[in-house]
Scaffold this motif. Structure first.
Motif, short mmCIF file in Angstrom:
data_model
loop_
_atom_site.label_atom_id
_atom_site.label_comp_id
_atom_site.label_asym_id
_atom_site.label_seq_id
_atom_site.Cartn_x
_atom_site.Cartn_y
_atom_site.Cartn_z
N UNK A 23 17.55 16.08 27.28
CA UNK A 23 17.46 15.54 25.93
C UNK A 23 17.76 16.63 24.90
N UNK A 24 17.50 17.88 25.25
CA UNK A 24 17.76 18.99 24.33
C UNK A 24 19.20 19.09 23.90
N UNK A 28 20.14 18.86 20.03
CA UNK A 28 20.87 19.96 19.42
C UNK A 28 22.14 19.45 18.75
N UNK A 29 22.85 18.52 19.40
CA UNK A 29 24.07 17.95 18.83
C UNK A 29 23.77 17.14 17.58
N UNK A 33 25.16 17.91 13.79
CA UNK A 33 25.88 16.94 12.98
C UNK A 33 25.16 16.66 11.67
N UNK A 34 23.84 16.58 11.72
CA UNK A 34 23.07 16.31 10.51
C UNK A 34 23.28 17.42 9.47
N UNK A 35 23.15 18.68 9.90
CA UNK A 35 23.30 19.79 8.95
C UNK A 35 24.76 19.98 8.55
N UNK A 36 25.69 19.65 9.43
CA UNK A 36 27.10 19.74 9.09
C UNK A 36 27.46 18.72 8.01
N UNK A 37 26.98 17.50 8.15
CA UNK A 37 27.25 16.47 7.15
C UNK A 37 26.58 16.82 5.83
N UNK A 77 9.24 22.99 15.52
CA UNK A 77 9.04 22.03 16.60
C UNK A 77 9.71 22.48 17.90
N UNK A 78 10.53 23.53 17.82
CA UNK A 78 11.19 24.05 19.01
C UNK A 78 12.48 23.35 19.35
N UNK A 79 13.03 22.58 18.41
CA UNK A 79 14.26 21.83 18.67
C UNK A 79 15.47 22.75 18.79
N UNK A 80 15.39 23.95 18.26
CA UNK A 80 16.52 24.87 18.33
C UNK A 80 16.42 25.84 19.49
#
Length: 83
Positions: A23-24, A28-29, A33-37, A77-80
């Motif tokens: 799921x990571x 991550x993808x 995409x969120x920060x790129x947009x 949250x450790x998502x990165x």
């Protein structure tokens, strides 16, 4: 018997067709995409910053603050973390 048939494209699969991904990778993808947009949304403000004046600068600061808070939240949250 239907499970062995080709899926959508009609080409029969070779070998194991089910591959599991962590799921990571997806998280991550999606974050990328969120920060790129959101960075794309900063471009029109950067082009017109002189015309917008102080109100435009304040709106850019608010938007950027929300962007940074989202990044800090994902980081905590450790998502990165790539595990």
């Amino acid at each position: 018997p239907r499970k062995g048939e080709g899926y959508e494209c009609g080409i029969p699969t070779r070998g194991e067709s089910m591959a599991q991904f962590k799921v990571g990778y997806y998280l991550f993808a999606i974050l990328f995409l969120m920060f790129d947009v959101e960075c794309v949304f900063l471009f029109p403000w950067a082009v017109r910053v002189k015309e917008l004046g102080g109100a435009g600068l304040v709106s850019i600061a608010i938007f950027f603050t929300i962007l940074v808070l989202g990044l800090v939240y994902a980081w905590r949250k450790g998502a990165l973390e790539w595990k």
